[in-house]
Design an enzyme around this catalytic site. Structure first.
Site, PDB file in Angstrom:
ATOM      1  N   GLY A  11     -10.005  36.530  40.062  1.00 12.69           N
ATOM      2  CA  GLY A  11     -10.786  36.628  38.823  1.00 12.69           C
ATOM      3  C   GLY A  11     -11.545  37.945  38.766  1.00 12.69           C
ATOM      4  O   GLY A  11     -12.144  38.362  39.752  1.00 12.69           O
ATOM      5  N   GLY A  22     -16.222  54.041  43.355  1.00 13.99           N
ATOM      6  CA  GLY A  22     -16.857  54.363  44.643  1.00 13.99           C
ATOM      7  C   GLY A  22     -15.807  54.701  45.694  1.00 13.99           C
ATOM      8  O   GLY A  22     -15.955  55.665  46.467  1.00 13.99           O
ATOM      9  N   ARG A  25     -13.788  58.178  44.497  1.00 12.29           N
ATOM     10  CA  ARG A  25     -14.548  59.432  44.601  1.00 12.29           C
ATOM     11  C   ARG A  25     -14.882  59.744  46.070  1.00 12.29           C
ATOM     12  O   ARG A  25     -14.811  60.895  46.496  1.00 12.29           O
ATOM     13  CB  ARG A  25     -15.821  59.348  43.757  1.00 12.29           C
ATOM     14  CG  ARG A  25     -15.537  59.280  42.239  1.00 12.29           C
ATOM     15  CD  ARG A  25     -15.568  60.652  41.601  1.00 12.29           C
ATOM     16  NE  ARG A  25     -15.044  60.646  40.241  1.00 12.29           N
ATOM     17  CZ  ARG A  25     -15.784  60.652  39.141  1.00 12.29           C
ATOM     18  NH1 ARG A  25     -17.097  60.623  39.223  1.00 12.29           N
ATOM     19  NH2 ARG A  25     -15.209  60.684  37.952  1.00 12.29           N
ATOM     20  N   ARG A  72      -3.905  36.441  39.544  1.00 18.27           N
ATOM     21  CA  ARG A  72      -3.835  35.425  40.591  1.00 18.27           C
ATOM     22  C   ARG A  72      -2.360  35.351  40.970  1.00 18.27           C
ATOM     23  O   ARG A  72      -1.497  35.248  40.107  1.00 18.27           O
ATOM     24  CB  ARG A  72      -4.335  34.080  40.069  1.00 18.27           C
ATOM     25  CG  ARG A  72      -5.801  34.154  39.613  1.00 18.27           C
ATOM     26  CD  ARG A  72      -6.467  32.802  39.675  1.00 18.27           C
ATOM     27  NE  ARG A  72      -7.810  32.840  39.100  1.00 18.27           N
ATOM     28  CZ  ARG A  72      -8.901  33.180  39.773  1.00 18.27           C
ATOM     29  NH1 ARG A  72      -8.816  33.515  41.049  1.00 18.27           N
ATOM     30  NH2 ARG A  72     -10.087  33.180  39.186  1.00 18.27           N
ATOM     31  N   ASP A 103     -12.207  34.951  47.867  1.00 20.24           N
ATOM     32  CA  ASP A 103     -11.633  34.351  49.079  1.00 20.24           C
ATOM     33  C   ASP A 103     -10.115  34.499  49.206  1.00 20.24           C
ATOM     34  O   ASP A 103      -9.603  34.851  50.266  1.00 20.24           O
ATOM     35  CB  ASP A 103     -11.937  32.841  49.084  1.00 20.24           C
ATOM     36  CG  ASP A 103     -13.193  32.548  49.882  1.00 20.24           C
ATOM     37  OD1 ASP A 103     -13.679  33.466  50.563  1.00 20.24           O
ATOM     38  OD2 ASP A 103     -13.670  31.401  49.800  1.00 20.24           O
ATOM     39  N   THR A 125     -16.604  38.929  42.827  1.00 17.37           N
ATOM     40  CA  THR A 125     -16.480  37.667  42.093  1.00 17.37           C
ATOM     41  C   THR A 125     -17.831  37.307  41.507  1.00 17.37           C
ATOM     42  O   THR A 125     -18.870  37.591  42.122  1.00 17.37           O
ATOM     43  CB  THR A 125     -15.995  36.506  42.990  1.00 17.37           C
ATOM     44  OG1 THR A 125     -16.210  35.256  42.302  1.00 17.37           O
ATOM     45  CG2 THR A 125     -16.715  36.432  44.325  1.00 17.37           C
ATOM     46  N   ASP A 127     -18.907  34.386  41.320  1.00 17.98           N
ATOM     47  CA  ASP A 127     -19.342  33.090  41.872  1.00 17.98           C
ATOM     48  C   ASP A 127     -20.394  33.198  42.984  1.00 17.98           C
ATOM     49  O   ASP A 127     -21.036  32.211  43.302  1.00 17.98           O
ATOM     50  CB  ASP A 127     -18.129  32.335  42.440  1.00 17.98           C
ATOM     51  CG  ASP A 127     -17.116  31.985  41.360  1.00 17.98           C
ATOM     52  OD1 ASP A 127     -17.499  31.930  40.188  1.00 17.98           O
ATOM     53  OD2 ASP A 127     -15.937  31.757  41.701  1.00 17.98           O
ATOM     54  N   ASP A 129     -19.813  33.288  46.098  1.00 17.61           N
ATOM     55  CA  ASP A 129     -19.413  32.250  47.055  1.00 17.61           C
ATOM     56  C   ASP A 129     -18.724  32.818  48.302  1.00 17.61           C
ATOM     57  O   ASP A 129     -18.058  32.093  49.030  1.00 17.61           O
ATOM     58  CB  ASP A 129     -18.467  31.243  46.368  1.00 17.61           C
ATOM     59  CG  ASP A 129     -17.177  31.904  45.872  1.00 17.61           C
ATOM     60  OD1 ASP A 129     -17.121  33.153  45.806  1.00 17.61           O
ATOM     61  OD2 ASP A 129     -16.232  31.171  45.542  1.00 17.61           O
ATOM     62  N   GLY A 170     -18.675  28.984  38.736  1.00 16.95           N
ATOM     63  CA  GLY A 170     -19.092  29.056  40.138  1.00 16.95           C
ATOM     64  C   GLY A 170     -18.077  28.428  41.077  1.00 16.95           C
ATOM     65  O   GLY A 170     -18.296  28.404  42.286  1.00 16.95           O
ATOM     66  N   ARG A 171     -17.018  27.873  40.499  1.00 22.96           N
ATOM     67  CA  ARG A 171     -15.989  27.177  41.297  1.00 22.96           C
ATOM     68  C   ARG A 171     -16.658  26.073  42.109  1.00 22.96           C
ATOM     69  O   ARG A 171     -17.054  25.074  41.526  1.00 22.96           O
ATOM     70  CB  ARG A 171     -15.254  28.174  42.205  1.00 22.96           C
ATOM     71  CG  ARG A 171     -13.885  27.669  42.635  1.00 22.96           C
ATOM     72  CD  ARG A 171     -13.220  28.660  43.536  1.00 22.96           C
ATOM     73  NE  ARG A 171     -12.860  29.886  42.859  1.00 22.96           N
ATOM     74  CZ  ARG A 171     -11.679  30.097  42.292  1.00 22.96           C
ATOM     75  NH1 ARG A 171     -10.763  29.175  42.342  1.00 22.96           N
ATOM     76  NH2 ARG A 171     -11.415  31.239  41.708  1.00 22.96           N
ATOM     77  N   HIS A 249     -15.388  31.735  30.208  1.00 21.83           N
ATOM     78  CA  HIS A 249     -15.069  33.113  30.577  1.00 21.83           C
ATOM     79  C   HIS A 249     -15.998  34.159  29.960  1.00 21.83           C
ATOM     80  O   HIS A 249     -15.936  35.326  30.355  1.00 21.83           O
ATOM     81  CB  HIS A 249     -13.604  33.424  30.246  1.00 21.83           C
ATOM     82  CG  HIS A 249     -12.660  32.747  31.189  1.00 21.83           C
ATOM     83  ND1 HIS A 249     -12.324  31.419  31.046  1.00 21.83           N
ATOM     84  CD2 HIS A 249     -12.033  33.183  32.313  1.00 21.83           C
ATOM     85  CE1 HIS A 249     -11.514  31.080  32.036  1.00 21.83           C
ATOM     86  NE2 HIS A 249     -11.320  32.125  32.817  1.00 21.83           N
TER      87      HIS A 249
HETATM   88  O1  F6P Z   1     -13.784  32.973  40.639  1.00 17.74           O
HETATM   89  C1  F6P Z   1     -14.241  33.323  39.394  1.00 17.74           C
HETATM   90  C2  F6P Z   1     -13.959  32.234  38.394  1.00 17.74           C
HETATM   91  O2  F6P Z   1     -14.430  32.649  37.123  1.00 17.74           O
HETATM   92  C3  F6P Z   1     -14.548  30.868  38.747  1.00 17.74           C
HETATM   93  O3  F6P Z   1     -15.893  30.761  38.405  1.00 17.74           O
HETATM   94  C4  F6P Z   1     -13.643  29.954  37.965  1.00 17.74           C
HETATM   95  O4  F6P Z   1     -13.545  28.693  38.592  1.00 17.74           O
HETATM   96  C5  F6P Z   1     -12.313  30.656  37.993  1.00 17.74           C
HETATM   97  O5  F6P Z   1     -12.568  32.009  38.307  1.00 17.74           O
HETATM   98  C6  F6P Z   1     -11.531  30.588  36.717  1.00 17.74           C
HETATM   99  O6  F6P Z   1     -10.299  31.182  36.953  1.00 17.74           O
HETATM  100  P1  F6P Z   1      -9.277  31.652  35.838  1.00 17.74           P
HETATM  101  O7  F6P Z   1      -9.866  32.833  35.133  1.00 17.74           O
HETATM  102  O8  F6P Z   1      -8.041  32.006  36.602  1.00 17.74           O
HETATM  103  O9  F6P Z   1      -9.120  30.506  34.897  1.00 17.74           O
END
Ligand code: F6P
Length: 319
Positions: A11, A22, A25, A72, A103, A125, A127, A129, A170-171, A249
């Site tokens: 994402g 960064g 350069r 992805r 991750d 990300t 999130d 996380d 936030g997944r 989103h």
């Molecule tokens: O990891 C970022 C994130 O926006 C999460 O918060 C969410 O669960 C996921 O990606 C959504 O993924 P996608 O954009 O592939 O639907």
């Protein structure tokens, strides 16, 4: 090393462009050549690789998303697919790779390193996380967007004496929700780190109205429950009109806040430094204000992400 590659994966997150800049350069300043790989590991396997110069990264620091594109690409778990990726990197005589992502992207970087191709991971990300770092690139921008959305929803829900249920991304991590709830003045929240029951939540909301509240805002981390159903259940039990909003989103876009630009710039420069000093299979973090690096395997398998229970308890006391 003489040539490095860079890609963004998973994402997208605001500040990724600052991190790419960064890397590019700093690498050029150090006399290295830099190659941008489009659309993450997918583009790597499809050999969509172009050389970047200083001007390739001009005027991108203010822009959300990632100008290299992202994807992805679960197929990257397959070793045969990774062999193709390594062959493409070698074809361009690229010696090392910087991967910006979450991750899943780290997992890919770790596998490539194990298979002989040195990689450094940067945490990108919204999130927050990722283990081994206090903050991820993109988190503070998304937090600002979530808080601004809560403020707007507060206006309308206050005018109508309604209850607003807001789903925040936030997944599996409640950081965005918790911090947005505190900054947005919301006492009710559902996050993965703290167990809850719908019945308790409803009792709390009722108590709030009994104390004199005219409206209420409930923040919920995605994947915790069906917020539309929750809104219906709250309305039926509390007898106040309730509306659900999924921020979705919207939280991923927008011009990065200064902190994300600075974090991306610092981490990008640091990644190049690590590669020049012969490091591989490391991921960059910021801890207590200092840049650090950890073994990607540790970050994925062994390290724990601390949850800010103090902040949660503070939020509860503000009820
Ligand atoms: O990891 C970022 C994130 O926006 C999460 O918060 C969410 O669960 C996921 O990606 C959504 O993924 P996608 O954009 O592939 O639907």
């Amino acid at each position: 090393i003489k040539k490095i590659g860079i890609l963004t994966s998973g994402g997208d997150a605001p500040g990724m462009n600052a991190a790419i800049r960064g890397v590019v350069r700093t690498a050029l300043t150090e006399g290295l050549d830099v190659f941008g790989i489009y659309d993450g590991y997918l583009g790597l396997c499809e050999d969509r690789i172009v050389q970047l110069d200083r001007s390739s990264v001009s005027d991108i620091i203010t822009r959300g998303g990632t100008f290299l594109g992202s994807a992805r690409f679960p197929e990257f778990k397959d070793q045969e697919v990774r062999k193709k990726a390594i062959a493409n990197l070698k074809k361009h005589q690229i010696d090392a790779l910087v991967v910006i992502g979450g991750d899943g992207s780290y997992m890919g970087a770790m596998r490539l390193t194990e298979e002989g191709f040195p990689c450094i991971g940067l945490p990108g990300t919204i999130d927050n996380d990722i283990r081994g770092t206090d903050y991820t690139i993109g988190y503070f921008t998304a937090l600002g967007t979530a808080v601004e959305s809560i403020d707007r929803l507060r206006d309308t829900c206050s005018s109508h004496h309604r209850i607003s249920v807001i789903e925040i991304m936030g997944r599996d991590c409640g950081d965005l929700t918790l911090n947005a709830a505190v900054a947005g003045g919301c006492e009710f929240m559902i996050i993965p780190e703290v167990s809850y029951t719908k019945e308790d939540l409803i009792e709390e909301i009722k108590l709030g109205f009994a104390k004199g509240k005219k409206h209420a805002i409930v923040t919920v981390t995605e994947n915790m429950c069906d917020v539309n159903q929750l809104a219906k259940d709250i309305e039926a039990a509390v007898h106040h009109e309730t509306r659900a909003t999924i921020l979705g989103h919207v939280q991923r876009g927008g011009s990065p806040v200064p902190y994300d630009r600075i974090l991306g710039s610092r981490m990008g420069a640091y990644a190049v430094e690590l590669l020049i000093n012969g490091h591989a299979g490391r991921c960059v973090g910021i801890q207590n204000g200092k840049l650090v690096h950890h073994d990607i395997i540790d970050a994925i398998n062994n390290m724990k992400r601390p949850f800010d229970m103090d902040l949660y308890n503070t939020a509860k006391r503000l009820f």
